[in-house]
Design an enzyme around this catalytic site. Structure first.
Site, PDB file in Angstrom:
ATOM      1  N   ASN A   1     -74.895  -7.551  19.349  1.00 18.72           N
ATOM      2  CA  ASN A   1     -74.048  -7.777  18.255  1.00 18.72           C
ATOM      3  C   ASN A   1     -74.959  -7.195  17.039  1.00 18.72           C
ATOM      4  O   ASN A   1     -75.695  -7.740  16.784  1.00 18.72           O
ATOM      5  CB  ASN A   1     -74.095  -9.251  18.138  1.00 18.72           C
ATOM      6  CG  ASN A   1     -73.227  -9.522  16.461  1.00 18.72           C
ATOM      7  OD1 ASN A   1     -72.804  -8.494  15.986  1.00 18.72           O
ATOM      8  ND2 ASN A   1     -73.553 -10.871  16.193  1.00 18.72           N
ATOM      9  N   TRP A   2     -74.573  -5.708  16.711  1.00 22.40           N
ATOM     10  CA  TRP A   2     -75.400  -5.151  15.703  1.00 22.40           C
ATOM     11  C   TRP A   2     -75.105  -5.411  14.425  1.00 22.40           C
ATOM     12  O   TRP A   2     -75.680  -5.053  13.212  1.00 22.40           O
ATOM     13  CB  TRP A   2     -75.106  -3.633  15.828  1.00 22.40           C
ATOM     14  CG  TRP A   2     -75.617  -3.006  17.257  1.00 22.40           C
ATOM     15  CD1 TRP A   2     -76.536  -3.844  18.078  1.00 22.40           C
ATOM     16  CD2 TRP A   2     -75.234  -1.920  17.965  1.00 22.40           C
ATOM     17  NE1 TRP A   2     -76.702  -2.910  19.264  1.00 22.40           N
ATOM     18  CE2 TRP A   2     -75.930  -1.889  19.237  1.00 22.40           C
ATOM     19  CE3 TRP A   2     -74.343  -0.691  17.502  1.00 22.40           C
ATOM     20  CZ2 TRP A   2     -75.617  -0.909  19.905  1.00 22.40           C
ATOM     21  CZ3 TRP A   2     -74.243   0.128  18.518  1.00 22.40           C
ATOM     22  CH2 TRP A   2     -75.019   0.164  19.621  1.00 22.40           C
ATOM     23  N   LYS A   3     -74.167  -6.377  14.194  1.00 19.18           N
ATOM     24  CA  LYS A   3     -73.816  -7.102  12.847  1.00 19.18           C
ATOM     25  C   LYS A   3     -73.495  -6.111  11.713  1.00 19.18           C
ATOM     26  O   LYS A   3     -73.118  -5.048  12.063  1.00 19.18           O
ATOM     27  CB  LYS A   3     -74.769  -8.037  12.256  1.00 19.18           C
ATOM     28  CG  LYS A   3     -75.249  -9.045  13.456  1.00 19.18           C
ATOM     29  CD  LYS A   3     -76.215 -10.199  12.829  1.00 19.18           C
ATOM     30  CE  LYS A   3     -76.341 -11.215  14.234  1.00 19.18           C
ATOM     31  NZ  LYS A   3     -77.051 -12.465  13.716  1.00 19.18           N
TER      32      LYS A   3
ATOM     33  N   HIS B   1     -68.126 -16.745  14.555  1.00 22.92           N
ATOM     34  CA  HIS B   1     -69.628 -16.456  14.338  1.00 22.92           C
ATOM     35  C   HIS B   1     -70.106 -17.189  12.968  1.00 22.92           C
ATOM     36  O   HIS B   1     -69.277 -17.168  12.114  1.00 22.92           O
ATOM     37  CB  HIS B   1     -70.080 -15.053  14.196  1.00 22.92           C
ATOM     38  CG  HIS B   1     -71.568 -14.908  14.185  1.00 22.92           C
ATOM     39  ND1 HIS B   1     -72.370 -15.148  13.380  1.00 22.92           N
ATOM     40  CD2 HIS B   1     -72.307 -14.390  15.389  1.00 22.92           C
ATOM     41  CE1 HIS B   1     -73.805 -14.926  13.605  1.00 22.92           C
ATOM     42  NE2 HIS B   1     -73.678 -14.271  14.848  1.00 22.92           N
TER      43      HIS B   1
ATOM     44  N   GLU C   1     -72.251 -16.679  10.764  1.00 28.88           N
ATOM     45  CA  GLU C   1     -72.385 -16.087   9.589  1.00 28.88           C
ATOM     46  C   GLU C   1     -71.230 -15.987   9.009  1.00 28.88           C
ATOM     47  O   GLU C   1     -71.059 -15.907   7.616  1.00 28.88           O
ATOM     48  CB  GLU C   1     -72.764 -14.688   9.945  1.00 28.88           C
ATOM     49  CG  GLU C   1     -74.503 -14.786  10.324  1.00 28.88           C
ATOM     50  CD  GLU C   1     -75.011 -13.733  11.124  1.00 28.88           C
ATOM     51  OE1 GLU C   1     -74.154 -12.611  11.460  1.00 28.88           O
ATOM     52  OE2 GLU C   1     -76.166 -13.793  11.791  1.00 28.88           O
TER      53      GLU C   1
ATOM     54  N   GLU D   1     -74.061 -20.958  19.948  1.00 23.63           N
ATOM     55  CA  GLU D   1     -74.895 -20.412  19.055  1.00 23.63           C
ATOM     56  C   GLU D   1     -75.488 -21.323  17.821  1.00 23.63           C
ATOM     57  O   GLU D   1     -74.861 -21.515  16.888  1.00 23.63           O
ATOM     58  CB  GLU D   1     -74.420 -19.056  18.287  1.00 23.63           C
ATOM     59  CG  GLU D   1     -74.160 -18.167  19.266  1.00 23.63           C
ATOM     60  CD  GLU D   1     -74.423 -16.887  18.645  1.00 23.63           C
ATOM     61  OE1 GLU D   1     -74.839 -15.708  19.194  1.00 23.63           O
ATOM     62  OE2 GLU D   1     -74.120 -16.381  17.404  1.00 23.63           O
TER      63      GLU D   1
ATOM     64  N   GLY E   1     -81.653 -15.611  14.176  1.00 17.17           N
ATOM     65  CA  GLY E   1     -82.304 -15.113  13.535  1.00 17.17           C
ATOM     66  C   GLY E   1     -83.750 -15.668  12.930  1.00 17.17           C
ATOM     67  O   GLY E   1     -84.589 -15.232  11.996  1.00 17.17           O
TER      68      GLY E   1
ATOM     69  N   SER F   1     -81.809 -16.070  18.625  1.00 21.56           N
ATOM     70  CA  SER F   1     -83.212 -15.631  18.880  1.00 21.56           C
ATOM     71  C   SER F   1     -83.518 -15.156  20.291  1.00 21.56           C
ATOM     72  O   SER F   1     -84.811 -15.397  20.630  1.00 21.56           O
ATOM     73  CB  SER F   1     -84.422 -16.413  18.091  1.00 21.56           C
ATOM     74  OG  SER F   1     -83.975 -16.421  16.904  1.00 21.56           O
TER      75      SER F   1
ATOM     76  N   GLY G   1     -78.701 -10.578  18.711  1.00 20.24           N
ATOM     77  CA  GLY G   1     -78.743  -9.990  17.510  1.00 20.24           C
ATOM     78  C   GLY G   1     -79.864  -9.185  17.372  1.00 20.24           C
ATOM     79  O   GLY G   1     -79.833  -7.900  17.967  1.00 20.24           O
ATOM     80  N   GLY G   2     -80.919  -9.636  16.935  1.00 20.60           N
ATOM     81  CA  GLY G   2     -82.027  -8.747  16.232  1.00 20.60           C
ATOM     82  C   GLY G   2     -82.570  -7.873  17.650  1.00 20.60           C
ATOM     83  O   GLY G   2     -82.843  -6.625  17.345  1.00 20.60           O
TER      84      GLY G   2
END
Ligand code: PGA
Length: 251
Positions: free
Chosen positions: A8-10, A92, A94, A164, A170, A211, A232-233
């Site tokens: 997930n490159w957001k 999600h 976010e 999640e 993150g 994470s 993600g990261g």
């Protein structure tokens, strides 16, 4: 169903960065797992072109709750299908937190995705406050029930269910294995009541996100009930993401 590793490159990579990363990731082949990339909307088509002749799948990071029509700025499931996405991320945290998305809206998105035969990657998760107040289970079951309510075709469709926890995303903190197993049990029970145990066993992939990286993935990938990860990261680095894929592929 194969285990799944989703990048997930957001809202983090421009076109060149997305394409460079795709080129590096597609160099390696993994026979036992499914790799999925979720670039930002403007770059889906360009990434898709690079994925021709590979088994890597494409995911949209969002999808509209409405069908094609007059809705400025939204992207319909029909369009996501047209571009060639197999998956779309919905729910999600976010988007729930920053864009005030509700379970009811997410429920509509899932309906539109199923109409287009796109598999939703449905995210559920509790906040730190809810966890501290002992409300985790209640929150998760409520999110799940609301998001999947009144979906007539549900029992025929596949679902990726991503746990999640909001406090893990993150943050560098991951869930512990016992907690993850407890959550799996709760969500399995909820889906078994909502649809059937058979459905959970055969059509649902339970994955974890928050994470996860190349250093901590192994403790989770070894668990028989974990069918993959939403990353993600660590998915922004080809080296890290490919290391994670290797670990999952041999688990
Ligand atoms: P993270 O993000 O791996 O950076 O914690 C996960 C996610 O938001 O899906």
């Amino acid at each position: 169903m194969k285990k799944i590793l989703i990048a997930n490159w957001k809202m983090k990579l421009f076109e060149k960065q997305s394409l460079d990363l795709t080129k590096k990731i597609k160099k390696k082949k993994f026979s036992k797992i499914e790799i999925v990339l979720a670039p930002s909307f403007p770059y889906l088509s360009a990434v898709k072109k690079l994925l021709a002749k590979t088994t890597i799948k494409l995911a949209a990071q969002n999808s509209a709750a409405q069908t094609l029509g007059a809705l400025t700025g939204e992207v319909a499931a029909e369009m996501i299908k047209d571009i060639g996405c197999s998956y779309a991320i919905v729910g999600h945290s976010e988007r729930r937190q920053n864009l005030f998305e509700t379970d009811q809206l997410i429920n509509e998105k899932i309906k539109r995705l199923f109409e287009q035969k796109i598999t939703p990657i449905l995210c559920v998760g509790e906040t730190l406050e809810q966890k501290k107040n002992g409300r985790r289970n209640q929150v998760l079951v409520q999110q799940l029930k609301n998001c999947l309510s009144k979906i007539a075709v549900l029992e025929k469709e596949n679902l990726v269910l991503a746990y999640e926890p909001v406090w893990a995303i993150g943050s560098g903190n991951v869930v512990d294995v016992a907690e993850l197993e407890a959550v799996w049990g709760i969500l399995k029970h909820a889906i078994s009541m909502l649809v059937s145990e058979n459905y959970f066993e055969n059509n649902v992939r339970f994955i974890y996100g928050g994470s996860v990286d190349e250093k901590n993935i192994e403790q989770f990938s070894a668990l028989p009930f974990v069918h993959g990860f939403l990353v993600g990261g660590a998915s922004l680095s080809a080296d890290k993401f490919l290391t994670m894929a290797e670990i999952l592929n041999r688990s």
